[in-house]
Structure formats: structure tokens, C-alpha cells
Design an enzyme around this catalytic site. Sequence first.
Site, PDB file in Angstrom:
ATOM      1  N   ASP A  11       6.595  50.474  45.989  1.00  0.00           N
ATOM      2  CA  ASP A  11       6.748  51.902  45.695  1.00  0.00           C
ATOM      3  C   ASP A  11       7.349  52.663  46.879  1.00  0.00           C
ATOM      4  O   ASP A  11       7.167  52.274  48.034  1.00  0.00           O
ATOM      5  CB  ASP A  11       5.366  52.479  45.345  1.00  0.00           C
ATOM      6  CG  ASP A  11       5.472  53.842  44.658  1.00  0.00           C
ATOM      7  OD1 ASP A  11       6.534  54.149  44.089  1.00  0.00           O
ATOM      8  OD2 ASP A  11       4.478  54.594  44.703  1.00  0.00           O
ATOM      9  N   GLY A  14      12.328  56.136  45.756  1.00  0.00           N
ATOM     10  CA  GLY A  14      12.870  57.466  45.470  1.00  0.00           C
ATOM     11  C   GLY A  14      12.715  58.387  46.665  1.00  0.00           C
ATOM     12  O   GLY A  14      13.676  59.060  47.078  1.00  0.00           O
ATOM     13  N   TRP A  16      12.316  57.549  49.752  1.00  0.00           N
ATOM     14  CA  TRP A  16      13.143  57.041  50.859  1.00  0.00           C
ATOM     15  C   TRP A  16      14.559  57.624  50.757  1.00  0.00           C
ATOM     16  O   TRP A  16      15.138  58.059  51.743  1.00  0.00           O
ATOM     17  CB  TRP A  16      13.177  55.509  50.783  1.00  0.00           C
ATOM     18  CG  TRP A  16      13.870  54.817  51.918  1.00  0.00           C
ATOM     19  CD1 TRP A  16      13.309  54.396  53.088  1.00  0.00           C
ATOM     20  CD2 TRP A  16      15.263  54.454  51.973  1.00  0.00           C
ATOM     21  NE1 TRP A  16      14.263  53.783  53.870  1.00  0.00           N
ATOM     22  CE2 TRP A  16      15.468  53.808  53.218  1.00  0.00           C
ATOM     23  CE3 TRP A  16      16.357  54.601  51.116  1.00  0.00           C
ATOM     24  CZ2 TRP A  16      16.705  53.314  53.617  1.00  0.00           C
ATOM     25  CZ3 TRP A  16      17.594  54.103  51.507  1.00  0.00           C
ATOM     26  CH2 TRP A  16      17.756  53.475  52.745  1.00  0.00           C
ATOM     27  N   HIS A  28      16.625  52.642  45.272  1.00  0.00           N
ATOM     28  CA  HIS A  28      16.370  51.394  44.527  1.00  0.00           C
ATOM     29  C   HIS A  28      17.282  50.285  45.055  1.00  0.00           C
ATOM     30  O   HIS A  28      16.872  49.148  45.212  1.00  0.00           O
ATOM     31  CB  HIS A  28      16.605  51.596  43.024  1.00  0.00           C
ATOM     32  CG  HIS A  28      15.660  52.589  42.407  1.00  0.00           C
ATOM     33  ND1 HIS A  28      14.325  52.599  42.689  1.00  0.00           N
ATOM     34  CD2 HIS A  28      15.870  53.611  41.534  1.00  0.00           C
ATOM     35  CE1 HIS A  28      13.737  53.583  42.012  1.00  0.00           C
ATOM     36  NE2 HIS A  28      14.660  54.210  41.302  1.00  0.00           N
ATOM     37  N   SER A  56       7.475  49.310  35.538  1.00  0.00           N
ATOM     38  CA  SER A  56       6.243  49.379  34.740  1.00  0.00           C
ATOM     39  C   SER A  56       6.554  49.806  33.310  1.00  0.00           C
ATOM     40  O   SER A  56       7.631  50.345  33.021  1.00  0.00           O
ATOM     41  CB  SER A  56       5.267  50.377  35.377  1.00  0.00           C
ATOM     42  OG  SER A  56       5.663  51.698  35.104  1.00  0.00           O
ATOM     43  N   LEU A 122       7.979  28.345  46.250  1.00  0.00           N
ATOM     44  CA  LEU A 122       7.386  29.631  45.873  1.00  0.00           C
ATOM     45  C   LEU A 122       7.599  29.915  44.400  1.00  0.00           C
ATOM     46  O   LEU A 122       8.725  29.844  43.889  1.00  0.00           O
ATOM     47  CB  LEU A 122       8.031  30.759  46.702  1.00  0.00           C
ATOM     48  CG  LEU A 122       7.610  32.189  46.335  1.00  0.00           C
ATOM     49  CD1 LEU A 122       6.176  32.477  46.754  1.00  0.00           C
ATOM     50  CD2 LEU A 122       8.536  33.219  46.974  1.00  0.00           C
ATOM     51  N   GLU A 198      -8.063  41.394  47.938  1.00  0.00           N
ATOM     52  CA  GLU A 198      -8.136  42.328  49.062  1.00  0.00           C
ATOM     53  C   GLU A 198      -7.006  43.334  48.870  1.00  0.00           C
ATOM     54  O   GLU A 198      -5.866  42.955  48.587  1.00  0.00           O
ATOM     55  CB  GLU A 198      -7.928  41.575  50.392  1.00  0.00           C
ATOM     56  CG  GLU A 198      -9.024  40.590  50.711  1.00  0.00           C
ATOM     57  CD  GLU A 198     -10.370  41.281  50.957  1.00  0.00           C
ATOM     58  OE1 GLU A 198     -10.383  42.383  51.538  1.00  0.00           O
ATOM     59  OE2 GLU A 198     -11.407  40.710  50.557  1.00  0.00           O
TER      60      GLU A 198
HETATM   61  C1  IPE Z   1       4.533  51.767  40.083  1.00  0.00           C
HETATM   62  O1  IPE Z   1       5.186  52.790  40.751  1.00  0.00           O
HETATM   63  C2  IPE Z   1       5.528  50.888  39.382  1.00  0.00           C
HETATM   64  C3  IPE Z   1       6.380  50.086  40.256  1.00  0.00           C
HETATM   65  C4  IPE Z   1       6.336  50.025  41.544  1.00  0.00           C
HETATM   66  C5  IPE Z   1       7.338  49.278  39.556  1.00  0.00           C
HETATM   67  P1  IPE Z   1       5.327  54.255  40.111  1.00  0.00           P
HETATM   68  O2  IPE Z   1       6.038  55.079  41.118  1.00  0.00           O
HETATM   69  O3  IPE Z   1       5.916  54.161  38.766  1.00  0.00           O
HETATM   70  O4  IPE Z   1       3.799  54.702  39.994  1.00  0.00           O
HETATM   71  P2  IPE Z   1       3.171  56.149  39.761  1.00  0.00           P
HETATM   72  O5  IPE Z   1       3.878  56.740  38.598  1.00  0.00           O
HETATM   73  O6  IPE Z   1       3.397  56.931  41.002  1.00  0.00           O
HETATM   74  O7  IPE Z   1       1.722  55.877  39.536  1.00  0.00           O
HETATM   75  C1  IPE Z   2       9.379  52.269  43.071  1.00  0.00           C
HETATM   76  O1  IPE Z   2       9.845  53.379  43.756  1.00  0.00           O
HETATM   77  C2  IPE Z   2      10.437  51.653  42.165  1.00  0.00           C
HETATM   78  C3  IPE Z   2      10.153  51.777  40.740  1.00  0.00           C
HETATM   79  C4  IPE Z   2       9.087  52.319  40.220  1.00  0.00           C
HETATM   80  C5  IPE Z   2      11.138  51.216  39.834  1.00  0.00           C
HETATM   81  P1  IPE Z   2       9.830  54.821  43.107  1.00  0.00           P
HETATM   82  O2  IPE Z   2      11.108  55.008  42.375  1.00  0.00           O
HETATM   83  O3  IPE Z   2       8.596  55.030  42.315  1.00  0.00           O
HETATM   84  O4  IPE Z   2       9.818  55.741  44.402  1.00  0.00           O
HETATM   85  P2  IPE Z   2       9.005  57.077  44.626  1.00  0.00           P
HETATM   86  O5  IPE Z   2       7.557  56.760  44.396  1.00  0.00           O
HETATM   87  O6  IPE Z   2       9.526  58.077  43.653  1.00  0.00           O
HETATM   88  O7  IPE Z   2       9.290  57.433  46.047  1.00  0.00           O
HETATM   89 MG    MG Z   3       6.748  55.754  42.781  1.00  0.00          MG
END
Ligand code: IPE
Ligand code: IPE
Ligand code: MG
Length: 237
Positions: A11, A14, A16, A28, A56, A122, A198
Site C-alpha cells: 500500500d 498513490g 507516493w 503504481h 482487492s 519460491l 506476526e
Molecule cells: C489494500 O489497499 C489493497 C491492496 C494493497 C491491493 P487499499 O488502499 O485498497 O486499502 P484501503 O482501501 O485503504 O483499506
Molecule cells: C496500493 O496503493 C495499490 C493498490 C491498491 C492497487 P494505493 O493505490 O492504495 O496507494 P494509496 O494508499 O492511495 O497511497
Molecule cells: Mg491504499
Amino acid sequence: MSLQHIAIIMDGNGRWATRRKRPRTFGHQAGTKSVKAVIKACVKQGVPNLTLFAFSSENWLRPEKEVNRLMELFMRSLNKETPELLSQGVKQNFIGDLSRFSSKLQNKMHEVSQLNPAELKLQLNIAVNYGGKWDIVNAAKKLANDIKHEVLNSESIDESLFNGYLSLGQLPAVDLLIRTGGEHRISNFLLWQIAYAELFFTDVLWPDFGAQQLSDIIDEFNQRERRFGKTSEQINA
Ligand code: IPE
Ligand code: IPE
Ligand code: MG
């Protein structure tokens, strides 16, 4: 017991990008480098199983443009990285409800998951259109179907049997769950499989995460005492 299985909620892509005044999709793209670095580090450290949360079941709710770009990046990475992953000893597997993807992507995932490295180092599970609740419901459905067709008897259901119906099947349970990006939640990732994992939460955003950060977390993991219900005295006896 040694570290058998790491799972990562990748996560922060976005944020970043936003910090750099760039579109979220730039994050991404940058995140794909971290994916490569972490896979390589797992192979090097002898971790046999790695499960990555890439998309997700809730991420379809994002703007269409972002979803499309994620699909493009996914397809491109599968095409570009698979030969090198195979040469590193990585077997790829996809978990989630794959039926929602384009037939082109579904075919590609199927094709890639059929490929085996000469020497398996792996097992890499990529979770796409994945939800932990979906996984459990899907397992219950398959189980109910097997009972209906008299493949098994409801008396034989136990944790180990149920586990086998989940999408990670008989792989060892997750020992270590990492979430980057600063949020302290599971976001419907693996639920059953993290029962005794953990948990590590780091503020590092996914595109800034790499081999060093992983190695630091593994060091910390090795300092933790996993008691599985017992007392410290029993563990150290
Ligand atoms: C969780 O991240 C899904 C992935 C990393 C693929 P999200 O950014 O979608 O999670 P929420 O919405 O903040 O809980
Ligand atoms: C995780 O990063 C990637 C996906 C969920 C596909 P995010 O896109 O959720 O990044 P933030 O949380 O908005 O920074
Ligand atoms: Mg996110």
C-alpha cells in the site's frame, strides 16, 4: 520454526505519486520495482512462499482510468517479468475471483501459472480481485457441493480439511504479514491464513520498500517469541 510464508499488503503507491505531484498511476508503475526487489530478496533469503496483495475485490470502486491502468500494468508485468522469474526459480500462482478479468488477462494468468521453474525456490501467490471473505465463502460453497455429491461427509470437516478448500490450499500458514503505507488494517486480505501471523506495519510507502526494509523486518520477526498459546518458559525449555 523458520520463516515459511510472508504476505504483503503493498500500500501507498498513490500517496507516493501525489507527493511528487504526479498522477497516482505513476506510483503504481514505481511500485512494480519494489515487487521485483522483494521477490528477489525472498529467493535470496530462502523464504519459500510469498503472497502479494495486488488488487482487492474493493479496488474496482476506484476511478475507471486508474483501474484500467492497473490492468495494463498487470498484463505488461506478466509478459515482461515471467521469463526472469522462472530463471530465478519462481513459480507464479494467482488467487482471487479471476472470472471478473478480461479473457485476455485470464488466459495470460492461466498460461503463466502453468509454467514451472527448473528448480523451485519460491512459490509466489499474486492476489487479484481477492477478498478474504470471498475466499472463505468460496471454500464453503465448494465444500457444500462436495457434500451434496457425496464426495465427503459433513462429519469429516475439520480445520485442516477446510483449509484445503481455501485458495492457498495446503501452503503453510502466513508467518509474517507486512503492510506498507502506514494504515493499520487488513482491508479484507487473507483472514483465515493470518490467524497466528506476526503483524508488521510500516509507514514506508510501497515504492520506497525494498530488500533492505524486508531484511530489517525479518530480523525483527526473528526476535519475536511466537508462543502459540504456550508460556515463555515452555517455549524456552
Ligand atoms: C489494500 O489497499 C489493497 C491492496 C494493497 C491491493 P487499499 O488502499 O485498497 O486499502 P484501503 O482501501 O485503504 O483499506
Ligand atoms: C496500493 O496503493 C495499490 C493498490 C491498491 C492497487 P494505493 O493505490 O492504495 O496507494 P494509496 O494508499 O492511495 O497511497
Ligand atoms: Mg491504499
